[in-house]
Design a protein around this motif. Structure first.
Motif, PDB file in Angstrom:
ATOM      1  N   PRO A  72      20.575  17.585  26.690  1.00 53.56           N
ATOM      2  CA  PRO A  72      21.286  18.506  25.782  1.00 53.56           C
ATOM      3  C   PRO A  72      22.557  17.894  25.199  1.00 53.56           C
ATOM      4  O   PRO A  72      23.143  18.456  24.298  1.00 53.56           O
ATOM      5  N   PHE A 160      24.936  29.096  34.075  1.00 54.21           N
ATOM      6  CA  PHE A 160      23.528  29.435  34.286  1.00 54.21           C
ATOM      7  C   PHE A 160      23.129  29.663  35.746  1.00 54.21           C
ATOM      8  O   PHE A 160      22.040  30.136  36.003  1.00 54.21           O
TER       9      PHE A 160
ATOM     10  N   SER B  99      17.050  30.749  29.700  1.00 54.69           N
ATOM     11  CA  SER B  99      18.016  30.592  28.618  1.00 54.69           C
ATOM     12  C   SER B  99      18.627  29.183  28.557  1.00 54.69           C
ATOM     13  O   SER B  99      18.924  28.689  27.472  1.00 54.69           O
ATOM     14  N   SER B 100      18.786  28.519  29.703  1.00 55.41           N
ATOM     15  CA  SER B 100      19.417  27.197  29.678  1.00 55.41           C
ATOM     16  C   SER B 100      18.563  26.181  28.919  1.00 55.41           C
ATOM     17  O   SER B 100      19.051  25.169  28.445  1.00 55.41           O
ATOM     18  N   TYR B 103      20.017  25.692  25.444  1.00 55.24           N
ATOM     19  CA  TYR B 103      21.466  25.570  25.336  1.00 55.24           C
ATOM     20  C   TYR B 103      21.895  24.107  25.311  1.00 55.24           C
ATOM     21  O   TYR B 103      21.655  23.370  26.279  1.00 55.24           O
ATOM     22  N   GLY B 104      22.498  23.691  24.215  1.00 52.94           N
ATOM     23  CA  GLY B 104      22.944  22.311  24.137  1.00 52.94           C
ATOM     24  C   GLY B 104      23.634  22.054  22.812  1.00 52.94           C
ATOM     25  O   GLY B 104      23.853  22.972  22.018  1.00 52.94           O
ATOM     26  N   GLU B 105      23.949  20.788  22.560  1.00 57.71           N
ATOM     27  CA  GLU B 105      24.684  20.473  21.339  1.00 57.71           C
ATOM     28  C   GLU B 105      23.819  19.740  20.321  1.00 57.71           C
ATOM     29  O   GLU B 105      24.335  19.206  19.343  1.00 57.71           O
ATOM     30  N   ALA B 106      22.499  19.732  20.533  1.00 52.53           N
ATOM     31  CA  ALA B 106      21.615  19.032  19.605  1.00 52.53           C
ATOM     32  C   ALA B 106      21.248  19.945  18.439  1.00 52.53           C
ATOM     33  O   ALA B 106      20.152  20.475  18.368  1.00 52.53           O
ATOM     34  N   ARG B 110      24.879  17.061  14.937  1.00 53.71           N
ATOM     35  CA  ARG B 110      24.597  16.200  16.100  1.00 53.71           C
ATOM     36  C   ARG B 110      25.805  15.369  16.476  1.00 53.71           C
ATOM     37  O   ARG B 110      25.761  14.139  16.489  1.00 53.71           O
ATOM     38  N   GLU B 115      28.288  23.814  22.908  1.00 51.68           N
ATOM     39  CA  GLU B 115      26.883  24.115  23.127  1.00 51.68           C
ATOM     40  C   GLU B 115      26.549  25.467  22.496  1.00 51.68           C
ATOM     41  O   GLU B 115      27.381  26.383  22.510  1.00 51.68           O
ATOM     42  N   PHE B 117      22.921  28.234  21.804  1.00 52.07           N
ATOM     43  CA  PHE B 117      21.512  28.485  22.073  1.00 52.07           C
ATOM     44  C   PHE B 117      20.749  28.381  20.760  1.00 52.07           C
ATOM     45  O   PHE B 117      21.213  28.907  19.751  1.00 52.07           O
ATOM     46  N   PHE B 154      17.936  23.406  21.189  1.00 56.71           N
ATOM     47  CA  PHE B 154      19.247  22.746  21.070  1.00 56.71           C
ATOM     48  C   PHE B 154      19.544  21.901  22.316  1.00 56.71           C
ATOM     49  O   PHE B 154      20.469  21.112  22.322  1.00 56.71           O
ATOM     50  N   ALA B 155      18.773  22.093  23.389  1.00 58.47           N
ATOM     51  CA  ALA B 155      18.940  21.256  24.582  1.00 58.47           C
ATOM     52  C   ALA B 155      18.007  20.058  24.528  1.00 58.47           C
ATOM     53  O   ALA B 155      17.796  19.393  25.538  1.00 58.47           O
ATOM     54  N   ASN B 156      17.410  19.808  23.353  1.00 57.59           N
ATOM     55  CA  ASN B 156      16.494  18.680  23.181  1.00 57.59           C
ATOM     56  C   ASN B 156      15.231  18.783  24.014  1.00 57.59           C
ATOM     57  O   ASN B 156      14.680  17.777  24.448  1.00 57.59           O
ATOM     58  N   ARG B 157      14.796  19.991  24.268  1.00 58.22           N
ATOM     59  CA  ARG B 157      13.533  20.177  24.995  1.00 58.22           C
ATOM     60  C   ARG B 157      12.509  20.692  24.012  1.00 58.22           C
ATOM     61  O   ARG B 157      12.857  21.413  23.086  1.00 58.22           O
TER      62      ARG B 157
END
Lengths: 374, 514
Positions: A72, A160, B99-100, B103-106, B110, B115, B117, B154-157
């Motif tokens: 992330p 979380f 939810s996690s 959650y991220g900065e992607a 960029r 962070e 969602f 946004f968490a790159n998943r």
């Protein structure tokens, strides 16, 4: 801010304790070192709660670091190393190039493939895969001005998860250990569970911090005071009794290896020197034979000392090494035996919930030939 | 509370670039035909429901932005190939299990940033897959088949619908309830209404009972070792479920009732839907049913986030015009800033021309029917075009204070000409002057002197001769207006405003314009 370390003895039921003590209504994060640990935890959670509680997450440490602390935050990582956008392609388990290599003449020279830690290539392969081995180091490394990645990651975990539990924490080394300790400082609720004396048993991590300072081993008391000094409450009583091992086995371990371990007395079993009827024991497939190494070479049911970590068996026969030929004498001394070897023996001696048979190396050598696989 | 916070679109259908911020609860998308209301809903569905995931790539032809395609054709290269990028930012409850994962900065630029969602969708030429296509690209061909569609959080998943961040349903009344859309509704409701364990249990029992039922028929086997059995893949419970009300299947009700009931179910908190999309709910609904639906929506809007696309005046004003998102070319304007009392006023006033105001480029705001009839003629006379040609509407306030409309015009930067009376009040004239000085886009026109106190008075003043000839006065009638004597002709004009205006309209005479 609850920071707790629970030091357990072998067979005290660490996994059982973790799985039964969690509040299934809370968001629990349980991290462990190996996939095997994870499976044990999942099984135990199912026993305790019928299934893995919906809000509880179980993960290996490496996987968690990768998915929650690296992926992330790739934009921050790219920015830290001054690289354009990272398009990563997963993770790889090959070891990164070491800092030095030995020439054919045995001389140590700098490895031309080694990349310094301030370069992204130290953490990521040419093909864009993260080295599993440097994940924690990467997380510790990234910062922009005063905003460190670790701080943001800690905030993420607090957002979380209500409780973070790390099982077998004595297995973590170097940067992994440092990452856990740095994170723990900033987490709202964290519990580390482990057995000091089982450190350095897993083959991948038998050196370094926190169990060595320079070249000296860190003893149990120093280890505990170190934990207290960084703000942990250290609990040595909750899991100080072995549910697995009998009174006899525990007394034997305490007297021979100087490791304090008590028994709950739930299981009955004796320590038996079996040198006189060794073949009978070796032929008995109900008894698992634990050897120091090369278990695969033997035709009997066997396992290496270090691999048996975490297992429980009905009856065990430990085949000793040369160094322990005089383990049966009253004033046996372990002086000079490497700590990692002692810890492996400790693990082997504490696997049985029944009888513990012992065979000396000198005895076994005479019979060995017969039991080698063709 | 989970909801959609914002949407960012690049190169999708109508929009080369668009940003929309959504309200937590009610959102009313308003815009002219083709303004892009459904494109916005479609973008949300593309990201959240992975619409187009399994459709043939030929569909991309319709999805690409025409401008981008055009600029590729003028300068064909791998770099200028059209691409689609959509980002949906969400607000999620961190207490919810997955939810996690979001959650991220992607997202966005960029870079190191806070962070959030969300999910991003990208549709672009896959250079690895399409290597070897370079020459045909330079020849100006878009290699649709070599495009890849990716959904990433946004968490790159990787995003998969199984890990739904929020329960999302779309009630679509534009195409009638033929099976696919209906089934999607039933399926979504089934999975949001019951938890996984309940669903699994129902499916499992259903399957085993089905097998029992077949066995109970004692169907003779085909041969010694061959017999008929039930193919579990052909009877998946979700695909054959339908909602029944009083033992009538929903799809067998009239389309109007169907969408009302669908809406009711979607709004019910017990069904756990976070976001409800509605496309033109006014379709198939009678006035009364629509009112009933709006009543339910406005009572229950706190339970979820509702995004409605509509053409209907009543919907927009009933659901509070503060919630209106007004779509124009490549931008969306929120009316959240309109003052409460103004919004409240339009909620109450059923018959208002609020949407008309929004949907026209320029507006004449007039007092009543006479101006409404005559302004279009005067406009044509003056400019040579009809008002329709210039996208201008005339709205009659029918006695309602024009200031409320002005509020909205200000919030949306509309050009408005207000034509009003001074009613012989000096302060009205000065007020209008002050207003006009501080507002460029809105202007208030009114008689400058007291004898130009009303529209008719102005008209008469300019066209005395023509009107005196045209309007026949009944002998003996006084034609007093509010007890005042303005002379016979003006008196008659004031007393019979609409009739006179209509007479003027049909007379074919050219009048001097006040």
């Amino acid at each position: 801010m609850a920071k707790k370390v629970i030091l357990a003895v072998a067979g005290a039921g660490k996994t059982y304790h973790i799985c039964h003590k969690i509040d299934p209504g809370k968001r629990n994060l349980i991290l462990a070192f190996t996939h095997e640990n994870i499976q044990n935890i999942q099984k135990e959670l199912c026993d305790a709660h019928g299934c893995v509680p919906e809000l509880t997450t179980v993960s290996t440490f490496d996987s968690f670091v990768y998915h929650h602390m690296v992926l992330p935050y790739e934009p921050s990582i790219a920015e830290h190393f001054g690289c354009p956008q990272i398009v990563s392609r997963g993770i790889c388990t090959i070891a990164p190039p070491s800092q030095t290599i030995k020439t054919s003449k045995g001389k140590t020279i700098a490895n031309p493939l080694y990349k310094k830690k301030d370069r992204l290539a130290h953490y990521v392969t040419m093909r864009g895969q993260y080295y599993c081995a440097t994940l924690s180091e990467l997380v510790l490394q990234v910062k922009k001005n005063r905003e460190s990645l670790i701080k943001r990651v800690a905030a993420r975990l607090n957002l979380f998860y209500d409780c973070v539990l790390i099982d077998e924490f004595q297995d973590f080394r170097e940067y992994d250990y440092e990452l856990i300790m740095t994170l723990a400082k900033q987490l709202n609720d964290v519990t580390l569970i482990g057995d000091y004396y089982q450190h350095s048993v897993s083959a991948t991590n038998n050196s370094g911090k926190p169990f060595k300072k320079k070249t000296n081993d860190v003893c149990y008391d120093d280890f505990v005071s170190e934990l207290i000094s960084v703000g942990f409450e250290v609990d040595v009583t909750t899991l100080n009794k072995s549910r697995r091992c009998s009174v006899d086995v525990c007394q034997f371990v305490t007297s021979k290896l100087g490791i304090n371990i008590d028994s709950c007395g739930e299981n009955i079993g004796n320590v038996i020197w079996a040198d006189e009827y060794a073949t009978e024991i070796l032929d008995d497939n109900q008894i698992v034979k634990l050897v120091y190494k090369d278990a695969a070479l033997y035709s009997f049911r066997s396992m290496n000392w270090s691999y048996s970590k975490g297992d429980t068996m009905d009856a065990v026969c430990v085949i000793l090494t040369d160094r322990f030929d005089n383990l049966d004498i009253a004033n046996f001394s372990d002086n000079g035996v490497p700590v990692s070897t002692l810890n492996k023996l400790y693990v082997a001696l504490t696997r049985s919930r029944g009888n513990l048979y012992l065979i000396k190396a000198s005895t076994f050598k005479l019979l060995k030939e017969k039991y080698l696989k063709p | 509370m989970n909801y959609i916070k914002s949407l960012h679109i690049e190169g999708f259908r109508k929009f080369s670039s668009l940003d929309v911020e959504f309200n937590e609860h009610m959102n009313i998308l308003v815009g002219e035909n083709e303004a892009g209301k459904s494109t916005i809903l479609d973008a949300l569905k593309t990201v959240l429901n992975q619409q187009y995931r399994n459709t043939d790539k030929a569909v991309l032809r319709d999805l690409f932005n025409a401008q981008m395609v055009e600029s590729f054709y003028t300068n064909p290269s791998v770099k200028t190939l059209p691409r689609i990028y959509i980002e949906v930012e969400l607000v999620l409850d961190p207490k919810k299990k997955s939810s996690s994962y979001f959650y991220g900065e992607a997202y966005g630029k960029r870079k190191q940033q806070d962070e959030k969602f969300g999910i991003r969708f990208e549709c672009k030429f896959d250079e690895e897959l399409g290597s070897g296509m370079e020459q045909s690209i330079i020849d100006g061909k878009i290699p649709y088949e070599y495009y890849s569609l990716t959904w990433t959080t946004f968490a790159n998943r990787p995003y998969q619908m199984i890990k739904r961040p929020l329960n999302f349903i779309s009630i679509d009344t534009t195409n009638s309830s033929t099976t696919p859309s209906f089934n999607y509704y039933n399926r979504t409701l089934f999975s949001s209404r019951y938890d996984e364990a309940t669903r699994a249990k129902a499916k499992n029992e259903f399957r085993s009972k089905l097998e029992d039922a077949l066995a109970a028929t004692n169907l003779p086997p085909i041969s010694d070792n061959r017999k008929f059995g039930i193919d579990g893949k052909k009877v998946v419970l979700e695909t054959i479920l339908s909602v029944y009300e009083d033992s009538i299947a929903l799809e067998n009700r009239g389309s109007g009732m169907e969408s009302l009931i669908k809406t009711q179910i979607a709004l019910d908190k017990a069904n756990g839907l976070d976001v409800i999309l509605m496309e033109e709910p006014e379709n198939h609904l009678s006035f009364v049913t629509l009112r009933k639906m709006l009543q339910e929506i406005s009572v229950q809007q706190e339970n979820s986030q509702i995004i409605v696309a509509t053409h209907n005046n009543m919907i927009a004003s009933r659901l509070n015009l503060n919630n209106v998102l007004w779509i124009t070319d490549n931008s969306v304007k929120s009316l959240a800033g309109v003052k409460n009392d103004v919004a409240e006023f339009f909620v109450r006033a059923d018959d208002n021309a609020f949407l008309q105001l929004l949907l026209s480029k320029k507006v004449f705001l007039v007092e009543g029917a006479t101006e409404f009839l005559l302004i279009p003629i005067f406009y044509k006379q003056q400019t040579g075009h009809t008002i329709e040609e210039d996208g201008i509407s005339v709205i009659s306030c029918n006695g309602i204070s024009y200031m409320r409309y002005i509020e909205i015009a200000k919030a949306t930067d509309k050009r408005i000409a207000v034509i009003t009376d001074n009613d012989k009040k000096k302060d009205r004239i000065t007020k209008a002057d002050t207003f006009n000085k501080s507002n460029k886009l809105q202007h208030i026109f009114l008689g400058k002197t007291e004898d130009e106190w009303t529209w008719e008075a102005c008209l008469y003043k300019e066209n005395k001769e023509v009107l005196d000839n045209m309007i026949t006065v009944q002998p003996g009638a006084e034609y007093k207006f509010h007890g005042e004597d303005y002379g016979f002709v003006l008196g008659k004009m004031l007393n019979n405003k609409v009739d006179v205006a209509y007479q003027m309209l049909t007379s074919g005479v050219t009048f001097a314009i006040p």
